[in-house]
Scaffold this motif. Structure first.
Motif, mmCIF file in Angstrom:
data_model
loop_
_atom_site.group_PDB
_atom_site.id
_atom_site.type_symbol
_atom_site.label_atom_id
_atom_site.label_comp_id
_atom_site.label_asym_id
_atom_site.label_seq_id
_atom_site.Cartn_x
_atom_site.Cartn_y
_atom_site.Cartn_z
ATOM 1 N N ALA B 63 0.832 -1.214 0.000
ATOM 2 C CA ALA B 63 0.000 0.000 0.000
ATOM 3 C C ALA B 63 0.865 1.262 0.000
ATOM 4 O O ALA B 63 0.585 2.218 -0.732
ATOM 5 N N ALA B 64 1.915 1.246 0.811
ATOM 6 C CA ALA B 64 2.715 2.473 0.959
ATOM 7 C C ALA B 64 3.588 2.745 -0.260
ATOM 8 O O ALA B 64 3.769 3.907 -0.645
ATOM 9 N N ILE B 65 4.122 1.684 -0.869
ATOM 10 C CA ILE B 65 5.082 1.910 -1.961
ATOM 11 C C ILE B 65 4.398 1.916 -3.334
ATOM 12 O O ILE B 65 4.779 2.682 -4.209
ATOM 13 N N ASN B 105 -5.849 4.126 6.292
ATOM 14 C CA ASN B 105 -6.256 2.965 5.480
ATOM 15 C C ASN B 105 -5.373 1.749 5.753
ATOM 16 O O ASN B 105 -5.860 0.628 5.927
ATOM 17 N N ILE B 106 -4.066 1.975 5.790
ATOM 18 C CA ILE B 106 -3.125 0.866 5.990
ATOM 19 C C ILE B 106 -3.278 0.286 7.402
ATOM 20 O O ILE B 106 -3.220 -0.933 7.593
ATOM 21 N N PHE B 107 -3.516 1.152 8.354
ATOM 22 C CA PHE B 107 -3.696 0.677 9.733
ATOM 23 C C PHE B 107 -4.966 -0.191 9.830
ATOM 24 O O PHE B 107 -4.979 -1.213 10.523
ATOM 25 N N ILE B 108 -6.004 0.212 9.102
ATOM 26 C CA ILE B 108 -7.254 -0.571 9.111
ATOM 27 C C ILE B 108 -7.001 -1.970 8.538
ATOM 28 O O ILE B 108 -7.443 -2.976 9.114
ATOM 29 N N LEU B 136 4.475 -1.723 14.231
ATOM 30 C CA LEU B 136 3.567 -1.585 13.090
ATOM 31 C C LEU B 136 3.436 -0.109 12.689
ATOM 32 O O LEU B 136 3.553 0.252 11.506
ATOM 33 N N ILE B 137 3.232 0.740 13.667
ATOM 34 C CA ILE B 137 3.057 2.179 13.399
ATOM 35 C C ILE B 137 4.342 2.762 12.805
ATOM 36 O O ILE B 137 4.297 3.516 11.816
#
Lengths: 298, 238
Positions: B63-65, B105-108, B136-137
């Protein structure tokens, strides 16, 4: 009348090419002012320098007393860019809210109605027509109730109906005291809307004045159509060049309307003939513009 | 403040409307999680011990990259930034709101994996939950810093697709989530250390890691923060 915009010796270069050469220009408050020029003449560059989104090499620009780069200028000026966009999934209501919140002004959703975008309230930007997008950017430009608004080819890509609606809105903005500066290719639009125009040719100001003054200064395209009881010969005169004969009218082009009229009427008198009708057609703004572009700079 | 909050919530809405973003943020990671949860735990029951960590790292990295830079390239590589400039919207706002929206979104997704994995696949919960969520954070932040840098530096979506894959694949393969990192050639282990995912996997699967284990992640975050701020400050409209 007070000045809305004052430009002194504005020069802008792209590499070794000078696109604006020591431009001096003043726009009065409450005017609708148009910048005209062929593609690449420097209209958009000049507008973007005044809007503060393009740096210039030398000269001075003042918008209601503020420098184009200043934060104060952003508060008094609204800008509709020629080439612009918004995130594909944003809708009109969200875009207006976003812009109003950052400009710290109340969200005026009624503007969408005024500009004929009521049906687009929840329509995403990617689904809007070219005309709707243009109108939305105009709404965003006027949302903060600016004192000066810059429009870069505001009706490009619009249909006839959309164009007429936008013209009405521009007139309405002027009635509200707003100064409108626009760049346009549409001569009919400029003739119908603008109080004054400036023509840029190769980065220099070639003309500043009203549209009427623009058509008066050049007589090269003026035509005199004269209808005589027994017809005129197809000869040329000193000031009048015979062009054609249509529906009983002899049509002459002239470089001096008064001299041409005098010699034609003198000739008619000599023939003891009678003038049945006489028409003078001055060049349109478009014809004058083309004439200037071909090298007939004033 | 009102404008800032509105921008962040608007970005969140725009992300949810964007099918491409939804696929990369939610659909692919969760489908991959379902497949791998089924396959890994049947082939190797030991995989249950690290399923939550490995699948969360996969979801975050993807998701992040691959996902998060897309809205930034669409904005900073287009005429939208001109519209924002003339509308008095600061250019940094897009990067910040995208970062926050992507983080949520990624945390969800990570929470979904955390909740579903034990129920669906009998996955073992991390022994130290505080440490797990802290890592994780930090991992989400570090990965989003990479994503933000990509969004600021890459000018077109086609180039972004290629560059994202060049970073995403080694970040995934060398992190130790597919197979233990100590099985890799030494040189590859060093290359793997360039990516936050490798460090996060090391910390998340260790019940009592040293504080110094977080240092590489903090350095990555700090370095990319400086680079991103610098890039934003130098961003031109012309």
């Amino acid at each position: 009348m007070k000045l809305a915009i004052s430009i002194k010796k504005l020069t802008k270069k792209y590499g070794n090419t000078t696109v604006l050469k020591e431009i001096d220009l003043e726009v009065k408050q409450g005017e609708i002012f148009a910048l005209l020029g062929s593609n690449g003449a420097g209209k958009t560059t000049m507008l973007e320098c005044i809007e503060g989104i393009r740096k210039y090499d030398s000269g001075e620009i003042s918008v209601l007393g503020f420098s184009p780069e200043s934060h104060e200028m952003r508060k008094v000026a609204g800008v509709q860019l020629q080439s612009t966009s918004l995130p594909a999934n944003i809708n009109a209501k969200e875009a207006l809210t976003l812009f109003c919140k950052w400009q710290k002004v109340p969200v005026r959703l009624e503007l969408l109605d005024i500009f004929g975008l009521k049906g687009c309230l929840n329509k995403q930007y990617k689904a809007m027509s070219t005309g709707q997008k243009r109108k939305l950017h105009l709404v965003l430009a006027v949302a903060s109730n600016p004192k000066v608004i810059f429009l870069d080819e505001p009706t490009a890509g619009l249909d006839v109906e959309g164009r007429a609606a936008l013209h009405n809105e521009i007139r309405r903005l002027k009635q509200g005291g707003m100064t409108v500066i626009m760049a346009s290719h549409d001569m009919a639009e400029v003739e119908a809307l603008c109080d004054r125009i400036a023509i840029i040719i190769e980065g220099k100001l070639a003309f500043i004045g009203t549209p009427a003054e623009m058509t008066f200064v050049g007589n090269n395209n003026s035509k005199i159509s004269i209808k005589i009881a027994n017809g005129l010969s197809k000869k040329d005169f000193k000031w009048s060049t015979f062009l054609s004969e249509e529906n009983g009218y002899s049509i002459y082009s002239t470089t001096s309307i008064s001299d041409s009229l005098l010699e034609l009427l003198e000739y008619v008198k000599e023939l003891k003939n009678e003038v049945l009708d006489l028409k003078i057609d001055r060049p349109t703004l478009e014809e004058r513009f083309i004439e200037m572009m071909k090298g007939g700079k004033e | 403040m009102s404008a800032f909050i509105y921008s962040v919530t608007l970005q969140w809405k725009l992300d949810l409307r964007n099918k491409g973003i939804l696929i990369v943020y939610y659909i692919v990671p969760l489908i991959f999680f379902a497949l791998m949860g089924t396959v890994f735990t049947s082939i190797n029951p030991m995989a249950k011990d690290t399923l939550i960590q490995s699948m969360s790292i996969f979801a975050i990295t993807m998701a992040a990259i691959i996902g998060a830079p897309t809205p930034l390239v669409e904005l900073y590589g287009s005429e939208i930034k001109k519209a924002y400039k003339v509308g008095n919207i600061p250019l940094w706002m897009a990067a910040v709101s995208n970062f926050i929206s992507a983080f949520v979104n990624i945390f969800i997704v990570s929470l979904i994996i955390f909740v579903v994995a034990p129920i669906a696949f009998g996955a073992k919960l991390p022994s130290n939950l505080g440490l797990y969520f802290a890592t994780l954070i930090i991992l989400i932040i570090a990965s989003l810093m990479i994503g933000t840098a990509l969004g600021l530096f890459v000018k077109s979506i086609s180039k972004l697709t290629m560059i994202s894959q060049i970073i995403f694949l080694p970040a995934l393969l060398l992190s130790g989530i597919m197979f233990p990192a100590n099985m890799l050639p030494k040189s590859m282990v060093y290359v793997g250390k360039l990516f936050p995912s490798s460090h996060a996997m090391g910390i998340m699967t260790n019940s009592a890691p040293e504080v110094s284990a977080f240092l590489p992640l903090i350095v990555i975050i700090f370095l990319l923060l400086v680079i991103n701020i610098y890039k934003l400050s130098k961003m031109k409209i012309e």
